[in-house]
Design an enzyme around this catalytic site. Structure first.
Site, short mmCIF file in Angstrom:
data_model
loop_
_atom_site.label_atom_id
_atom_site.label_comp_id
_atom_site.label_asym_id
_atom_site.label_seq_id
_atom_site.Cartn_x
_atom_site.Cartn_y
_atom_site.Cartn_z
N CYS A 25 0.85 -1.19 0.00
CA CYS A 25 0.00 0.00 0.00
C CYS A 25 0.89 1.25 0.00
O CYS A 25 2.10 1.16 0.18
CB CYS A 25 -0.93 0.00 1.21
SG CYS A 25 -0.07 -0.20 2.78
N CYS A 61 3.05 1.80 3.01
CA CYS A 61 4.14 0.85 3.16
C CYS A 61 5.34 1.30 2.31
O CYS A 61 6.49 1.27 2.75
CB CYS A 61 3.70 -0.54 2.72
SG CYS A 61 2.16 -1.05 3.44
#
Lengths: 356, 77
Positions: free
Chosen positions: B10, B13
């Site tokens: 994501c 991240c």
């Protein structure tokens, strides 16, 4: 950005501890400025539309532009306030604490608690899988886990704040109540169906090395900074959806004739509710984008239950989330999850079309 | 030093990985940075939120993008 520099200063000076009353004072002034600005928005947008731009009162384009110029700053200001406030509340909760709280709870009480905690626990749908595994392996019942997973995206601060600001407190309370109802009962039914065998095998075989995470001690100023970070993150992510949503809403507001929606999405057509759910599920938008559209639809005579059903199916059930959850759930359980939630939404839609 | 970042990919991240790489590079820290994207592996670490940062088997943060100052503190800078 005066507030930002103040907050940054606080972050830096944190070690020497700014007195809490000083933070409160700044907060009070900020809230006052916010309130005055909010109060004058209708005047400002009307003035900008008809005095700054060469538009006539009563024209389609004028109505659309005024709607857009009024709603965009209004929604942004509301989001700012709500996200900041909820951010501060959320700084008291973590998924770890929620899990500890829910493990070993009896079924029905567990479902109620899980749905309530779903509102305040910080959660992002991209971590649905580790969260699911963490809950289930720690002994949180499957149905209770689902109550949490349904409530977390559906009943969130963005939806509540926007509904309150755009449609009034009654609609916000109805949404809160019915959203919790669906999360509680859908989770409870899934728990009753005893579908534990429908979790992918690797989940239960995974050896979870339990790690201890240090509990951070937060001061009041830390919580303010947490709230501010939430504002930056969430507004930074959703502003484009908000503007798109309001643009669509503005188009509906200005150009769709009064009452057209009443024939399509009104109370008279029984098929409107299921159709809204079928259209809504594959759509993926967050609350920030869908609620301005909802506001415009309601203004044109769409029935509240139908619109509520549409909004819930867009926010609570989405294809990306289903794809993510497929990693841990077998197809049968996915189907049950979608089916039960969709039925709950249908029920809420019909209920409100009947009583209002 | 062994730094592990858990994140299925994501936006947050990726941002976390970038930040850590940047701090490690700028300060010439002797550390390996590894990113774990596999759901099964992430789950086995027992963390809830992603991104999570694990340094020498100790979970440093979960569910949020760490601040540069925090990263520096973990690395002892």
């Amino acid at each position: 950005m005066k507030l930002k520099s103040t907050l940054d200063a606080m972050r830096g000076v944190n070690k020497t501890n700014i007195p809490v009353f000083f933070s409160f004072l700044i907060g009070a002034i900020a809230v006052y400025v916010w309130w005055v600005l909010y109060h004058f928005l209708p005047l400002l947008s009307s003035w900008a539309t008809y005095s700054l731009l060469p538009l006539k009162k009563g024209s389609h384009l004028g109505a659309s532009i005024e709607f857009f110029l009024y709603d965009t700053p209004k929604v942004m200001m509301l989001l700012f306030l709500v996200v900041f406030g909820v951010g501060i509340i959320r700084s008291f909760f973590t998924p770890e604490k929620t899990r500890a709280f829910l493990s070993g709870k009896s079924e029905f009480a567990g479902n109620v608690l899980a749905a309530l905690l779903g509102i305040v626990t910080p959660f992002c749908s991209c971590s649905a899988v580790p969260l699911f595994i963490g809950f289930v392996t720690a002994g949180v019942p499957l149905g209770v886990t689902f109550s949490f997973l349904i409530a977390a995206p559906m009943v969130n601060e963005i939806a509540l704040g926007l509904l309150y600001g755009l449609l009034g407190w009654k609609v916000a309370v109805i949404y809160l109540g019915t959203g919790l109802f669906i999360a509680i009962f859908a989770g409870w039914i899934i728990g009753r169906l005893k579908l534990e065998g429908q979790i992918e095998d690797w989940v239960t075989q995974t050896n979870v090395t339990s790690v201890s995470i240090e509990e951070e001690k937060m001061t009041f100023n830390d919580r303010l900074v947490y709230g501010w970070d939430a504002v930056k993150e969430i507004i930074g992510k959703v502003w484009i959806y908000v503007i798109l949503g309001i643009a669509v809403g503005a188009g509906i507001h200005g150009f769709v004739p009064q009452g057209v929606m009443a024939s399509i999405m009104g109370k008279g057509s029984w098929w409107a509710v299921p159709l809204s759910v079928i259209v809504g599920v594959p759509m993926y938008s967050n609350a920030a984008g869908i609620i301005p559209v909802v506001e415009a639809l309601l203004g044109k005579g769409a029935a509240l239950g139908t619109v509520l059903a549409f909004m819930m199916s867009v926010i609570a059930l989405s294809l990306p989330e289903i794809v993510i959850l497929r990693k841990v759930l077998k197809p049968k359980l996915i189907a049950v999850f979608v089916g039960v939630v969709a039925c709950g939404i249908l029920f809420v839609g019909y209920l409100f079309n009947m009583i209002i | 030093m062994e730094i592990i970042i858990l994140g299925p990919g994501c936006a947050k991240c990726n941002k976390t990985e970038k930040l850590i790489q940047q701090v490690v590079k700028e300060n010439k820290v002797d550390a390996t940075v590894e990113k774990v994207t596999d759901m099964m592996k992430i789950a086995s670490y027992g963390v809830f939120g992603t991104p999570s940062v694990i340094i020498d088997k100790e979970v440093k943060c979960t569910g949020k993008v760490p601040k540069i100052d925090d990263i520096k503190a973990w690395l002892g800078i």
